[in-house]
Design a protein around this motif. Structure first.
Motif, PDB file in Angstrom:
ATOM      1  N   HIS A  98       7.160   1.586  -6.364  1.00 34.64           N
ATOM      2  CA  HIS A  98       6.410   0.342  -6.105  1.00 34.64           C
ATOM      3  C   HIS A  98       6.533  -0.118  -4.654  1.00 34.64           C
ATOM      4  CE1 HIS A  98       5.699   0.096 -10.373  1.00 34.64           C
ATOM      5  NE2 HIS A  98       6.996   0.174 -10.592  1.00 34.64           N
ATOM      6  N   THR A  99       6.722   0.836  -3.746  1.00 34.39           N
ATOM      7  CA  THR A  99       6.782   0.488  -2.326  1.00 34.39           C
ATOM      8  C   THR A  99       5.385   0.625  -1.722  1.00 34.39           C
ATOM      9  OG1 THR A  99       7.406   2.757  -1.765  1.00 34.39           O
ATOM     10  CG2 THR A  99       9.184   1.139  -1.966  1.00 34.39           C
ATOM     11  N   ILE A 100       5.177  -0.133  -0.663  1.00 39.31           N
ATOM     12  CA  ILE A 100       3.886  -0.117   0.044  1.00 39.31           C
ATOM     13  C   ILE A 100       3.879   1.047   1.009  1.00 39.31           C
ATOM     14  CG2 ILE A 100       2.439  -1.396   1.671  1.00 39.31           C
ATOM     15  CD1 ILE A 100       3.691  -3.976   0.447  1.00 39.31           C
ATOM     16  N   ILE A 101       2.802   1.825   0.954  1.00 37.89           N
ATOM     17  CA  ILE A 101       2.653   2.975   1.836  1.00 37.89           C
ATOM     18  C   ILE A 101       1.722   2.616   2.993  1.00 37.89           C
ATOM     19  CG2 ILE A 101       1.826   5.351   1.986  1.00 37.89           C
ATOM     20  CD1 ILE A 101       2.573   5.525  -1.082  1.00 37.89           C
ATOM     21  N   ARG A 102       0.616   1.921   2.662  1.00 34.40           N
ATOM     22  CA  ARG A 102      -0.390   1.593   3.668  1.00 34.40           C
ATOM     23  C   ARG A 102      -1.143   0.336   3.234  1.00 34.40           C
ATOM     24  NH1 ARG A 102      -5.478   5.475   5.003  1.00 34.40           N
ATOM     25  NH2 ARG A 102      -6.408   4.176   6.604  1.00 34.40           N
ATOM     26  N   ILE A 103      -1.594  -0.459   4.200  1.00 38.21           N
ATOM     27  CA  ILE A 103      -2.359  -1.662   3.926  1.00 38.21           C
ATOM     28  C   ILE A 103      -3.639  -1.642   4.770  1.00 38.21           C
ATOM     29  CG2 ILE A 103      -2.392  -4.190   4.028  1.00 38.21           C
ATOM     30  CD1 ILE A 103       0.695  -4.068   3.890  1.00 38.21           C
ATOM     31  N   ILE A 104      -4.753  -1.935   4.109  1.00 41.37           N
ATOM     32  CA  ILE A 104      -6.037  -2.022   4.810  1.00 41.37           C
ATOM     33  C   ILE A 104      -6.587  -3.430   4.557  1.00 41.37           C
ATOM     34  CG2 ILE A 104      -8.413  -1.170   4.968  1.00 41.37           C
ATOM     35  CD1 ILE A 104      -7.383   1.564   4.076  1.00 41.37           C
ATOM     36  N   ALA A 105      -6.837  -4.160   5.649  1.00 45.59           N
ATOM     37  CA  ALA A 105      -7.386  -5.514   5.516  1.00 45.59           C
ATOM     38  C   ALA A 105      -8.797  -5.434   4.980  1.00 45.59           C
ATOM     39  CB  ALA A 105      -7.359  -6.225   6.860  1.00 45.59           C
ATOM     40  N   GLY A 106      -9.123  -6.352   4.086  1.00 49.90           N
ATOM     41  CA  GLY A 106     -10.443  -6.356   3.431  1.00 49.90           C
ATOM     42  C   GLY A 106     -11.488  -7.001   4.215  1.00 49.90           C
TER      43      GLY A 106
END
Length: 119
Positions: free
Chosen positions: A111-119
Motif C-alpha cells: 500500500h505504498t505510493i509509487i507515482r502520483i499524477i495530478a488530475g
C-alpha cells in the motif's frame, strides 16, 4: 430592621448570586489552553464542534514511498488505466487509484505510493 427581613434579603441575594454563577461558562484556563492546542493540531472540527472533512490532494499532500491511508484502499477508488491516456499499465501487484482528481499508482501488497499524477 427585624431579623426576618434581614434573612429574607440575604436569601434572595444568595439565590441571585448562585443563579448568575451557574449561568456563566465553567472552564478553567488549562481547559481553554487544551482547546486552543487541539484546534491548531486538527482541522477536523469547526468552531461549533461540527466535523468537517479535510480535502486530500495527493499531488500536494502525498509523496512517493508513503503509505496510502486505509480509507483510500477500497475498490471504489480503483481506476482502469486503459480508460485514461496519461496512465501507464500498472506492474505486477500494482494498481491506480483516483483521489480527488489525482491518480496514484500504489503497491497492492504494501500500500505504498509509487507515482502520483495530478488530475
Amino acid at each position: 430592621m427585624n431579623t426576618f427581613t434581614k434573612s429574607l434579603i440575604l436569601s434572595i441575594s444568595a439565590a441571585l448570586i448562585s443563579v448568575s454563577a451557574s449561568a456563566a461558562p465553567q472552564s478553567h484556563p488549562s481547559e481553554q489552553h487544551h482547546q486552543v492546542q487541539h484546534s491548531t493540531q486538527s482541522n477536523q472540527h469547526n468552531q461549533h464542534g461540527q466535523t468537517q472533512k479535510k480535502s486530500v490532494h495527493p499531488s500536494h499532500d502525498w509523496k512517493a514511498g508513503q503509505k496510502v491511508p486505509a480509507q483510500y484502499r477500497g475498490q471504489g477508488y480503483k481506476v482502469d488505466h486503459s480508460k485514461y491516456r496519461k496512465l501507464s499499465k500498472p506492474g505486477h501487484q500494482q494498481q491506480w487509484i483516483k483521489v480527488n482528481g489525482d491518480y496514484v499508482l500504489t503497491s497492492t501488497l504494501t500500500h505504498t505510493i509509487i507515482r502520483i499524477i495530478a488530475g
